[in-house]
Design an enzyme around this catalytic site. Structure first.
Site, PDB file in Angstrom:
ATOM      1  N   ARG B  33      46.661  21.831  62.967  1.00  0.00           N
ATOM      2  CA  ARG B  33      46.428  23.191  62.481  1.00  0.00           C
ATOM      3  C   ARG B  33      45.170  23.793  63.083  1.00  0.00           C
ATOM      4  O   ARG B  33      44.876  23.482  64.237  1.00  0.00           O
ATOM      5  CB  ARG B  33      46.458  23.233  60.955  1.00  0.00           C
ATOM      6  CG  ARG B  33      45.674  22.106  60.287  1.00  0.00           C
ATOM      7  CD  ARG B  33      45.778  22.164  58.792  1.00  0.00           C
ATOM      8  NE  ARG B  33      44.803  23.113  58.269  1.00  0.00           N
ATOM      9  CZ  ARG B  33      44.872  23.647  57.064  1.00  0.00           C
ATOM     10  NH1 ARG B  33      45.871  23.348  56.255  1.00  0.00           N
ATOM     11  NH2 ARG B  33      43.947  24.478  56.643  1.00  0.00           N
ATOM     12  N   ALA B  36      42.249  21.767  65.194  1.00  0.00           N
ATOM     13  CA  ALA B  36      42.809  20.994  66.308  1.00  0.00           C
ATOM     14  C   ALA B  36      43.213  21.941  67.446  1.00  0.00           C
ATOM     15  O   ALA B  36      42.984  21.642  68.622  1.00  0.00           O
ATOM     16  CB  ALA B  36      44.014  20.190  65.824  1.00  0.00           C
ATOM     17  N   HIS B  37      43.802  23.091  67.094  1.00  0.00           N
ATOM     18  CA  HIS B  37      44.160  24.077  68.117  1.00  0.00           C
ATOM     19  C   HIS B  37      42.898  24.597  68.820  1.00  0.00           C
ATOM     20  O   HIS B  37      42.844  24.700  70.034  1.00  0.00           O
ATOM     21  CB  HIS B  37      44.914  25.250  67.481  1.00  0.00           C
ATOM     22  CG  HIS B  37      46.374  24.974  67.244  1.00  0.00           C
ATOM     23  ND1 HIS B  37      46.829  24.170  66.225  1.00  0.00           N
ATOM     24  CD2 HIS B  37      47.492  25.384  67.899  1.00  0.00           C
ATOM     25  CE1 HIS B  37      48.151  24.102  66.263  1.00  0.00           C
ATOM     26  NE2 HIS B  37      48.584  24.830  67.271  1.00  0.00           N
ATOM     27  N   ARG B  38      41.897  24.903  68.024  1.00  0.00           N
ATOM     28  CA  ARG B  38      40.649  25.428  68.578  1.00  0.00           C
ATOM     29  C   ARG B  38      39.976  24.404  69.507  1.00  0.00           C
ATOM     30  O   ARG B  38      39.479  24.745  70.574  1.00  0.00           O
ATOM     31  CB  ARG B  38      39.709  25.803  67.429  1.00  0.00           C
ATOM     32  CG  ARG B  38      38.380  26.376  67.876  1.00  0.00           C
ATOM     33  CD  ARG B  38      37.507  26.686  66.678  1.00  0.00           C
ATOM     34  NE  ARG B  38      37.897  27.931  66.039  1.00  0.00           N
ATOM     35  CZ  ARG B  38      37.350  29.125  66.333  1.00  0.00           C
ATOM     36  NH1 ARG B  38      36.409  29.213  67.227  1.00  0.00           N
ATOM     37  NH2 ARG B  38      37.751  30.214  65.733  1.00  0.00           N
ATOM     38  N   GLU B  88      48.757  29.375  70.227  1.00  0.00           N
ATOM     39  CA  GLU B  88      49.968  28.570  70.344  1.00  0.00           C
ATOM     40  C   GLU B  88      50.632  28.607  71.714  1.00  0.00           C
ATOM     41  O   GLU B  88      51.139  27.595  72.189  1.00  0.00           O
ATOM     42  CB  GLU B  88      50.976  28.979  69.258  1.00  0.00           C
ATOM     43  CG  GLU B  88      51.900  27.856  68.806  1.00  0.00           C
ATOM     44  CD  GLU B  88      51.179  26.730  68.071  1.00  0.00           C
ATOM     45  OE1 GLU B  88      50.605  25.858  68.766  1.00  0.00           O
ATOM     46  OE2 GLU B  88      51.167  26.719  66.837  1.00  0.00           O
TER      47      GLU B  88
END
Lengths: 299, 202
Positions: B33, B36-38, B88
């Site tokens: 979420r 982790a994406h950042r 994403e």
């Protein structure tokens, strides 16, 4: 009763109750969801309602939080000025939150701002959040516990309209929130609207509005009419569960209001998701208690 | 009959899927979420899990560690996918992830990412976290645990995990955006009707 024992007892009770409301929905919400499920005809919507039903059954049987997001814990107190532990309640509810976090278990949802670290206890600066109303000449306290999950907190919005925009502006504001962010908040929603004088007074009232029972009505006829018109109007949008379209979008719309400045209309919206986890408990001076929101709570 | 996807997922497993289809997943599902994406996209850190042909879940679960040190999945439901929209498309391109599970819709960037890289986004019914937890057979690993319980990458072995409702398909069609357009179209006449009855300021 010894004060130290009384504090420990009440902390234990509130810890258990806080944890309990994360696992079982209040009676009014369960009944309303059943009603909406029965009426639904859309294929995907029916599929989702069926998952919801299975989920609540599994949460009850396995004694687990029905939604993983057990929220930031908020307590809304309507406290008699003569409640014997009035001054101790803040500490008691902090202890109750820590207890529920361990025993529930609850997800760790308190991130200390600016430090940007999860405290791991669901407590932090001013968290759990407490909201107070003091009642003179009373020695009991009624506590509404609310788990403010992220998804249903995100659509929250407040603004101040000019009187020229009128209640028409209020309706537009509410519907805009529904079509922009309502979909992500896990409909069917319970929508709280605050109509008041400024941004923060309206915001507080909008949250108090979703603590009211699903089918309750405002005592003023015009406000009650507006609740009905908004409920019907938002349902007609047809968001359906999870925004997948369907017969209903909301469980209801509750409005709370105050008087306002002649030059302003403060308006705010708070949304409760279908898994609307709130509980109401009344605690008497002798610490006997009555759970008003759920049937079957045991210590 | 249940349509079941199995990891590693191949392009041809997804090509026939359309928005509104219901599928289930068997194999590995990794929670992933906001942070982790950042970390991958903005901070340039390498993900500690290989997601080639894999599936991610926008979710932050409640996990309990048992006496023997094993983790138990208590409650795991989807979180709002739109928060990851900013990252994403690039995330799909960099990781080779094929299935993104979450809640609510995602935007045009993710649509493009799904179309270009043959991936799909699917909705698991929000709030149904115990139902989902009962479909997790085992937590096989936990990565980036420094992020705390919700943000840790939990590597789950799942069996017939679902229902998963396809909301963005490999053609780039977007179910929730289409629905939103309909909701917005309906709004104007509804408001006109309400407004005729709430002229309380006279």
């Amino acid at each position: 009763m010894d004060k130290t024992v009384a504090i420990a007892d009440l902390t234990h009770l509130m810890s258990k109750f806080t944890s309990y409301i994360g696992k079982r929905l209040p009676t009014d919400v369960t009944e309303k969801l059943g009603e909406l499920r029965e009426k639904e005809v859309n294929f995907l919507a029916k599929e989702v309602y069926e998952s919801m039903r299975q989920n609540q059954e599994a949460a009850d049987q396995l004694d687990r939080p029905s939604c993983q997001d057990t929220g930031v814990i908020q307590y809304f107190l309507t406290a008699g000025a003569r409640f014997p532990l009035l001054g101790e309640l803040e500490g008691i509810l902090r202890g109750a939150t820590e207890g529920a976090t361990r025993d529930g278990p609850l997800r760790h949802n308190a991130v200390e701002t600016f430090v940007e670290k999860n405290t791991g206890t669901n407590t932090g600066s001013k968290i759990p959040w407490l909201d107070w109303d003091i009642v003179p000449d009373d020695d009991s306290v009624t506590i509404d516990v609310y788990m403010a999950g992220g998804g249903c907190t995100l659509p929250g919005k407040a603004t101040v309209l000019m009187p020229g925009q009128g209640y028409e502006g209020v309706a537009e504001f509410v519907l805009d929130v529904m079509t922009s962010r309502g979909v992500n908040a896990c409909p069917p929603l319970l929508v709280g609207v605050g109509v008041s004088t400024s941004a923060e007074t309206a915001a507080r009232l909008s949250k108090k509005a979703i603590l009211r029972p699903v089918n309750s009505r405002h005592s003023n006829d015009n406000a009650a009419l507006m609740e009905q018109l908004l409920t019907d109007g938002i349902n007609e949008l047809g968001l359906g569960p999870q925004g997948l379209t369907g017969n209903s979008s909301v469980m209801g719309v509750n409005i709370e209001s105050s008087a306002r400045h002649p030059s302003t209309i403060g308006v705010a919206v708070s949304t409760g998701c279908w898994a609307h986890r709130r509980g109401k408990i009344k605690i008497n001076a002798d610490l006997s208690y009555e759970v008003m929101s759920h049937q079957g709570f045991k210590l | 009959m249940k349509k079941i996807l199995t990891t590693p997922i191949k392009d041809e497993d997804l090509e026939a899927l359309n928005i509104g289809d219901v599928v289930y997943l068997t194999g590995t599902l990794v929670t992933c979420r906001d942070v982790a994406h950042r970390r991958l996209i903005e901070l340039g850190r390498e993900l500690p899990v290989n997601l080639e042909g894999g599936a991610i879940f926008h979710a932050g679960p409640i996990v309990r560690q048992k006496a023997d040190g094993e983790y138990e999945m208590v409650s795991i439901g989807p979180t709002t996918s739109m928060r990851m929209e900013k990252f994403e498309k690039e995330f799909i391109r960099r990781t080779g992830v094929k299935l993104i599970v979450g809640k609510g819709g995602m935007g045009p960037e993710t649509q493009e990412g799904c179309k270009e890289n043959k991936a799909v986004h699917a909705i698991f019914p929000g709030g149904c976290a115990v139902l989902a937890a009962t479909q997790v057979e085992k937590i096989e690993a936990a990565e980036w645990t420094d992020l705390g319980m919700p943000e840790t990458l939990w590597v789950n072995r799942v069996k017939e995990f679902g229902p998963l409702i396809i909301s963005i398909d490999t053609k780039g069609k977007n179910l929730i955006e289409e629905n939103k357009a309909v909701f917005n179209e309906k709004k104007k006449p509804i408001l006109e009707r309400i407004n005729a009855q709430v002229r309380f300021i006279k």
